[in-house]
Write a protein that holds these residues in place. Structure first.
Motif, PDB file in Angstrom:
ATOM      1  N   ALA A 184      46.476  21.019 -20.675  1.00 36.76           N
ATOM      2  CA  ALA A 184      45.795  22.231 -21.149  1.00 36.76           C
ATOM      3  C   ALA A 184      46.134  22.533 -22.603  1.00 36.76           C
ATOM      4  N   ARG A 185      47.389  22.344 -22.985  1.00 41.51           N
ATOM      5  CA  ARG A 185      47.776  22.597 -24.374  1.00 41.51           C
ATOM      6  C   ARG A 185      47.200  21.529 -25.300  1.00 41.51           C
ATOM      7  N   ALA A 186      46.959  20.335 -24.798  1.00 37.47           N
ATOM      8  CA  ALA A 186      46.425  19.247 -25.628  1.00 37.47           C
ATOM      9  C   ALA A 186      44.949  19.415 -25.926  1.00 37.47           C
ATOM     10  N   PHE A 191      45.612  25.665 -27.751  1.00 36.87           N
ATOM     11  CA  PHE A 191      46.187  24.408 -28.241  1.00 36.87           C
ATOM     12  C   PHE A 191      47.577  24.634 -28.811  1.00 36.87           C
ATOM     13  N   MET A 192      48.446  23.652 -28.572  1.00 38.05           N
ATOM     14  CA  MET A 192      49.815  23.742 -29.069  1.00 38.05           C
ATOM     15  C   MET A 192      50.360  22.330 -29.263  1.00 38.05           C
ATOM     16  N   PRO A 193      51.035  22.052 -30.363  1.00 37.78           N
ATOM     17  CA  PRO A 193      51.686  20.744 -30.514  1.00 37.78           C
ATOM     18  C   PRO A 193      52.713  20.526 -29.406  1.00 37.78           C
ATOM     19  N   LEU A 194      52.899  19.266 -29.012  1.00 39.15           N
ATOM     20  CA  LEU A 194      53.805  18.914 -27.932  1.00 39.15           C
ATOM     21  C   LEU A 194      54.934  18.031 -28.443  1.00 39.15           C
ATOM     22  N   LEU A 195      56.158  18.354 -28.046  1.00 35.05           N
ATOM     23  CA  LEU A 195      57.313  17.509 -28.323  1.00 35.05           C
ATOM     24  C   LEU A 195      57.890  17.050 -26.990  1.00 35.05           C
ATOM     25  N   VAL A 196      57.879  15.749 -26.747  1.00 34.15           N
ATOM     26  CA  VAL A 196      58.354  15.165 -25.499  1.00 34.15           C
ATOM     27  C   VAL A 196      59.796  14.698 -25.680  1.00 34.15           C
ATOM     28  N   LEU A 197      60.696  15.130 -24.802  1.00 36.69           N
ATOM     29  CA  LEU A 197      62.069  14.646 -24.833  1.00 36.69           C
ATOM     30  C   LEU A 197      62.178  13.420 -23.932  1.00 36.69           C
ATOM     31  N   LEU A 219      44.931  11.134 -17.024  1.00 38.55           N
ATOM     32  CA  LEU A 219      45.281  12.438 -17.573  1.00 38.55           C
ATOM     33  C   LEU A 219      46.332  12.295 -18.675  1.00 38.55           C
ATOM     34  N   LEU A 220      47.328  11.457 -18.433  1.00 38.48           N
ATOM     35  CA  LEU A 220      48.331  11.215 -19.461  1.00 38.48           C
ATOM     36  C   LEU A 220      47.708  10.590 -20.705  1.00 38.48           C
ATOM     37  N   ASP A 221      46.771   9.670 -20.487  1.00 36.16           N
ATOM     38  CA  ASP A 221      46.100   9.029 -21.623  1.00 36.16           C
ATOM     39  C   ASP A 221      45.345  10.055 -22.458  1.00 36.16           C
ATOM     40  N   GLU A 222      44.702  11.024 -21.795  1.00 36.00           N
ATOM     41  CA  GLU A 222      43.953  12.040 -22.543  1.00 36.00           C
ATOM     42  C   GLU A 222      44.900  12.949 -23.327  1.00 36.00           C
ATOM     43  N   ILE A 223      46.043  13.269 -22.725  1.00 30.22           N
ATOM     44  CA  ILE A 223      47.031  14.066 -23.457  1.00 30.22           C
ATOM     45  C   ILE A 223      47.468  13.333 -24.713  1.00 30.22           C
ATOM     46  N   VAL A 224      47.815  12.058 -24.561  1.00 32.74           N
ATOM     47  CA  VAL A 224      48.273  11.260 -25.696  1.00 32.74           C
ATOM     48  C   VAL A 224      47.189  11.171 -26.770  1.00 32.74           C
ATOM     49  N   HIS A 225      45.944  11.031 -26.341  1.00 32.49           N
ATOM     50  CA  HIS A 225      44.834  10.861 -27.281  1.00 32.49           C
ATOM     51  C   HIS A 225      44.508  12.142 -28.031  1.00 32.49           C
ATOM     52  N   LYS A 226      44.587  13.288 -27.345  1.00 36.41           N
ATOM     53  CA  LYS A 226      44.096  14.530 -27.938  1.00 36.41           C
ATOM     54  C   LYS A 226      45.191  15.452 -28.474  1.00 36.41           C
ATOM     55  N   ALA A 227      46.428  15.268 -28.042  1.00 37.73           N
ATOM     56  CA  ALA A 227      47.489  16.193 -28.450  1.00 37.73           C
ATOM     57  C   ALA A 227      48.029  15.852 -29.829  1.00 37.73           C
TER      58      ALA A 227
END
Length: 260
Positions: A184-186, A191-197, A219-227
């Motif tokens: 949803a954030r991506a 919208f919000m930038p994401l930092l993955v630990l 779903l993970l692929d879309e996050i990576v593509h759009k975030a």
């Protein structure tokens, strides 16, 4: 500057052995700025939104507690950053609350959670989780399941950031709810930038892997593509994480100043 008290959404005290938190109950259509006014929270501030594992999170992830205390919490304390979490006394939220207490942190620590699924003094529902006692503020939303508060969490954070602050979502561990929140954030509109630990487990590690090797999860692929996605390895340590956050927020501040 802090907002003044709002009569539309009066706040109330939740007592804990560790101190007193201010809380407000909000209907789904409440304006986020009125909620901040009710809690006297600052606006135009930088915000770290923690999206992370709760009851099903693995215990004793190497280096994670130190990263949260001496990286995340210390940065918020020394730089005056607001931290927003899911607010329950479990998983990542418990680690952040304990870290704030150990370092004597003075930063606002805000929990956003559906009231129907938590218990606290004066609201002893036989539900899933208790509120984390070191948080300073709570927004109690409508909804009867965890995840119902996700948009409210983002709205409050973005309202605190305003025009001159900045919000960054930090993904630490997490299950299906965190995966949906990251999506949803991506894609927006919140919208919000994401930092993955990376190295914190589950959804965080799956996202870090999808960045390098897409195709296993759409779903993970879309996050990576759009975030606006960043990855930080837990093994790099708390001092390096503190430095990463310092650079990230100072670069944004310099860019904002240059726009004036």
């Amino acid at each position: 500057m802090p907002h003044s008290q709002s009569s539309a959404f009066p706040s109330f005290a939740i007592p804990f052995a560790e101190g007193i938190a201010r809380a407000v109950r909000v209907p789904a259509d409440a304006p986020p700025d009125a909620v901040l006014q009710a809690l006297a929270l600052p606006a135009e501030q930088c915000v770290l939104v923690v999206m992370g594992g709760a009851g099903n999170m693995e215990r004793d992830i190497p280096g994670l507690a130190e990263l949260i205390q001496d990286g995340l919490a210390r940065f918020a304390h020394e730089r005056g950053v607001v931290i927003v979490t899911g607010g329950t006394a479990s998983g990542v939220m418990a680690l952040i609350g304990a870290a704030r207490a150990r370092i004597g942190g003075r930063f606002p620590l805000l929990g956003v959670v559906p009231e129907a699924v938590v218990s606290y003094t004066g609201h002893l529902e036989p539900q899933v989780a208790a509120l984390e006692p070191h948080h300073t503020h709570f927004v109690l939303t409508e909804g009867d399941r965890f995840g119902a508060e996700s948009d409210w969490l983002a709205q409050v954070a973005l309202t605190i950031a305003g025009e001159t602050g900045r919000a960054l979502a930090v993904i630490i561990n997490g299950g299906e709810i965190v995966k949906q929140e990251a999506h949803a954030r991506a894609i927006g509109p919140l919208f919000m930038p994401l930092l993955v630990l990376e190295g914190s487990g589950r959804t965080a590690d799956a996202l870090a892997e999808a960045r390098l090797h897409p195709g296993a999860d759409a779903l993970l692929d879309e996050i990576v593509h759009k975030a606006d996605l960043h990855v930080f390895p837990v093994e790099a340590g708390a001092d390096t994480f503190y430095a990463w956050l310092s650079v990230y927020f100072s670069e944004w501040g310099s860019a904002a100043e240059g726009d004036d």
